[in-house]
Design an enzyme around this catalytic site. Sequence first.
Site, mmCIF file in Angstrom:
data_model
loop_
_atom_site.group_PDB
_atom_site.id
_atom_site.type_symbol
_atom_site.label_atom_id
_atom_site.label_comp_id
_atom_site.label_asym_id
_atom_site.label_seq_id
_atom_site.Cartn_x
_atom_site.Cartn_y
_atom_site.Cartn_z
ATOM 1 N N HIS A 126 33.410 25.235 9.120
ATOM 2 C CA HIS A 126 32.800 24.801 7.880
ATOM 3 C C HIS A 126 31.625 25.561 7.262
ATOM 4 O O HIS A 126 31.044 24.879 6.301
ATOM 5 C CB HIS A 126 32.199 23.376 8.167
ATOM 6 N N HIS A 141 48.141 55.776 45.305
ATOM 7 C CA HIS A 141 48.423 56.717 44.246
ATOM 8 C C HIS A 141 48.993 57.983 44.607
ATOM 9 O O HIS A 141 48.816 59.457 43.799
ATOM 10 C CB HIS A 141 47.043 57.156 43.633
ATOM 11 N N ASP A 160 36.945 51.199 48.203
ATOM 12 C CA ASP A 160 38.198 51.648 48.785
ATOM 13 C C ASP A 160 38.862 52.985 48.569
ATOM 14 O O ASP A 160 39.623 53.076 47.606
ATOM 15 C CB ASP A 160 39.241 50.559 48.225
ATOM 16 N N HIS A 212 42.810 53.647 49.836
ATOM 17 C CA HIS A 212 44.273 53.445 49.197
ATOM 18 C C HIS A 212 44.815 54.746 48.408
ATOM 19 O O HIS A 212 45.617 54.736 48.027
ATOM 20 C CB HIS A 212 44.250 52.204 48.403
HETATM 21 S S1 FES Z 1 30.548 25.207 10.853
HETATM 22 FE FE1 FES Z 1 31.629 23.617 11.617
HETATM 23 S S2 FES Z 1 32.343 24.263 13.524
HETATM 24 FE FE2 FES Z 1 31.180 25.880 12.983
HETATM 25 FE FE LIG Z 2 43.252 52.726 42.803
#
Ligand code: FES
Ligand SMILES: [Fe+2]
Length: 461
Positions: A100, A209, A201, A204
Amino acid sequence: MSLLIDVPRGLQSARIYHDRDVFDLEMERIFARTWLFLTHECMIPNKGDFITTRMGQDEVIVVRQQDGGIKAFLNVCRHRGARVCPVEAGNARGFVCNYHGWSYGTDGALQSMPFEKELYRGRLDKRTHGLREVAQVTSYHGFVYGNFDAQAPSLLDYLGEARFYLDIWMEANGGAELVGPPARSMVHCNWKAPSENFVGDAYHVGWTHAAALKAGGSMLAPMSGNAMLPPAGAGLQVATRYGHGLGILYDVNPGAHDTPLAQEILAWQAKKRPAMEKAYGALRTRYYGSHINGSVFPNNTYLWGSSLFKVWHPHAPDRTECFTWAIVEKDMPQDLKQRIANSLHRTFGVAGYWEADDNDNMESESQLSRGHMTRQGFMNAQMGIGGDREDPELPGVVGESAIGETSYRGYFRFYEETMRAKSWAEMPVQDSTWKRQLIEAGSGLDPDPAGEAMVPAQAAA
Ligand code: FES
Ligand SMILES: [Fe+2]
């Protein structure tokens, strides 16, 4: 909570990866009151510069103020709750809601509403309808963290002994910064799966890898396929108060996992080392040239030596959004910074060839924990238990070798503490207490061939 984390035995319930109640409690007890990484100051250098990010499931705007300070606000309109800022980053004089048209200043104040006089007739107090502000925002060497809880300890206290290690790359080398904007990706895992992986870790790396280590010509390639174990004294792990932890692999800091670039970075570091050694001593200069993996509890991860910096944002028990930046040294030439970032995104970016290896594991451990039988079980972080100690030179609790799970145990010790407590006032644990909890962990363990003794009594009941 007593069934989720067994600190003395180094065990964690599988429920922590896929349980809605646990997740909701984490949002309240962890993400609404611990320090969360927001951005680096270099991303918002000028007045009005902003980025949007998350703190737990809340979206926030982080914005540079007219006085040069930094504030963060919920990215949520005070009218009907629509998103106030729809973009990831930019520069603005204010934020106008898309719904709004309520309009806010960069200081969060509600400035105006469409048809304010005609429709509100002075009955809405604008002073109390500004954007909701994050209670604490602090920059540490340019790394900006926020905390929703005004009662939380300061960021300096929260980082505590971890600063000894963080300062090596955040400050002592002339400072570090991030190359952004961050790459963003969604991983179908629980947020703790990657965060705990990076906290401790090293186990691993050679296995998960194996192909990646060879593909890029990484300096760590000899570990591929578990062909070798780092020898005794090759590194260590550290746990500090509030769940932070790290692991160090001595004298291996390629900066990137591709050989020519790594050599260039090593040459750059070699030039800086004499001055660093003078100012910060031999030990911390050695760490500057070492690989450091770590996590700042709860969800901020770094690999000094692989130039990686990440945040794991929880969306749901099995959905985590990953933000990835490259860490570079501030005084590096711009071209070198960019090439490090390019290399980082090839390895640990959204489609990185290291990242894909990791995500496969993160997703399987999280998704499998959904199973009714699986979630009755416990996960094991007992490697090195009983060998943790205090060190006269090193802050925190130190593990016995480069590969172990000391920092996992420290991470989950604090996880258990904060999940239990209703407020920070209920977490008065002293240094001596939490250190003793970790050091004495495992003392009652009596492993037997069937593994029964490793299961907590409550879980077996
Ligand atoms: S102005 Fe209405 S929800 Fe932001
Ligand atoms: Fe990793």
